[in-house]
Design an enzyme around this catalytic site. Structure first.
Site, mmCIF file in Angstrom:
data_model
loop_
_atom_site.group_PDB
_atom_site.id
_atom_site.type_symbol
_atom_site.label_atom_id
_atom_site.label_comp_id
_atom_site.label_asym_id
_atom_site.label_seq_id
_atom_site.Cartn_x
_atom_site.Cartn_y
_atom_site.Cartn_z
ATOM 1 N N HIS A 137 0.851 -1.206 0.000
ATOM 2 C CA HIS A 137 0.000 0.000 0.000
ATOM 3 C C HIS A 137 0.878 1.246 0.000
ATOM 4 C CE1 HIS A 137 0.781 -0.510 4.298
ATOM 5 N NE2 HIS A 137 0.260 0.666 4.564
ATOM 6 N N ASP A 169 5.925 4.480 5.039
ATOM 7 C CA ASP A 169 6.769 3.490 5.735
ATOM 8 C C ASP A 169 6.791 2.151 4.985
ATOM 9 O OD1 ASP A 169 3.999 3.444 6.660
ATOM 10 O OD2 ASP A 169 4.594 2.008 8.206
ATOM 11 N N ASP A 175 -0.337 -3.788 6.149
ATOM 12 C CA ASP A 175 -1.011 -3.245 7.331
ATOM 13 C C ASP A 175 -2.491 -3.633 7.374
ATOM 14 O OD1 ASP A 175 1.384 -2.092 7.965
ATOM 15 O OD2 ASP A 175 0.729 -0.016 7.698
HETATM 16 FE FE FE Z 1 2.614 0.842 8.121
HETATM 17 ZN ZN ZN Z 2 0.020 1.711 6.502
#
Ligand code: FE
Ligand code: ZN
Length: 257
Positions: free
Chosen positions: A54, A58, A131
């Site tokens: 995604h 990060d 995530d």
């Molecule tokens: Fe993340």
């Molecule tokens: Zn994320």
């Protein structure tokens, strides 16, 4: 297949996914470049691909740099073209991605972001969940609602129980503390929490998990569980008796935990 977890930033994991036959590798979620190149060198493999789950910084912060330094294909959701830096190969649900002779299938799992995808290596029984699915947790709902996250997690929950789950962050201890708060009588949660704390004391990762372990310990896969439901209704007495409502309340509670 060999998977090397590489801790990056404060609590992220990037993964080196190695095809041992061809000595090639993919980076799942390229955040910091240097540690990935070092890991590839230590393993004696060539990085040929980046698999982005995604668009958050990060997880893709190193895409431009790695693409500028070595020849790589960069995979990510086609609908996130413009949000995923250096994207060369837009993919969608059901598409396949190859790392040497290894093959991953793309599973669309929106809600943390609207374009979030997971990479499922069926033959090797491994899924990279970014995530969306963490050990004992799930991502925050930045670009989706509780129902959408429930559906995304339900898709991952159809994978065989032995499937290894490689998630994007080392959140396991905190997640299990929250799970334990809701289900103090769940022995699988208590046992895994003790194990995860010991692993972290030794500086070891708590990942991969497995789909089977998640079924037993992850509050976001357990909205039908009686003890969990009782804990949620105790805190939200006016909540409608509905699985999505219980899931949403669990997520809101976790946001403040
Ligand atoms: Fe993340
Ligand atoms: Zn994320």
């Amino acid at each position: 297949m060999r998977v090397v977890p590489v801790p990056v930033l404060s609590d992220n994991y990037s993964y080196l996914v190695i095809d041992e036959a061809e000595r090639t590798a993919a980076v799942v979620d390229c955040s910091e470049v240097e540690p990935m190149l070092a890991a590839a060198q230590a393993e004696g493999v060539t990085i040929t691909a980046v698999l982005s789950t995604h668009h958050h910084y990060d997880h893709v912060g190193g895409n431009e740099e790695i693409a500028g330094r070595i020849p790589v294909r960069v995979y990510g959701n086609a609908d996130d073209d413009g949000r995923i830096p250096a994207l060369t190969d837009g993919v969608r649900e059901g598409d396949t991605v190859h790392v040497g002779q290894l093959e991953a299938r793309v599973i669309y799992v929106p809600a943390h972001t609207s374009g979030h995808i997971a990479y499922y290596f069926e033959e090797q029984r491994a899924v990279f969940t970014g995530d969306t699915l963490f050990a004992a947790g799930c991502g925050r709902l930045f670009e989706g609602d509780p129902e959408q996250m429930m559906n995304s997690l339900a898709k991952l929950n159809t994978l065989p129980e032995a499937t290894k789950v490689y998630a994007g962050h080392e959140y396991t201890v905190k997640n299990l503390e929250f799970a334990y708060l809701l289900e103090p009588r769940n022995k699988a949660i208590a046992d895994k929490l003790a194990w995860a704390r010991a692993r972290r004391r030794e500086g070891q990762p708590t990942l991969p998990s497995t789909i089977g372990s998640e079924r037993n310990t992850n509050p976001f896969l357990r909205s039908k569980n009686q003890e969990l439901r009782a804990a949620i209704f105790e805190r939200f007495p006016d909540l409608e008796d509905d699985e999505v409502e219980v899931f949403g309340a669990t997520r809101r509670l976790k946001d403040e935990f």
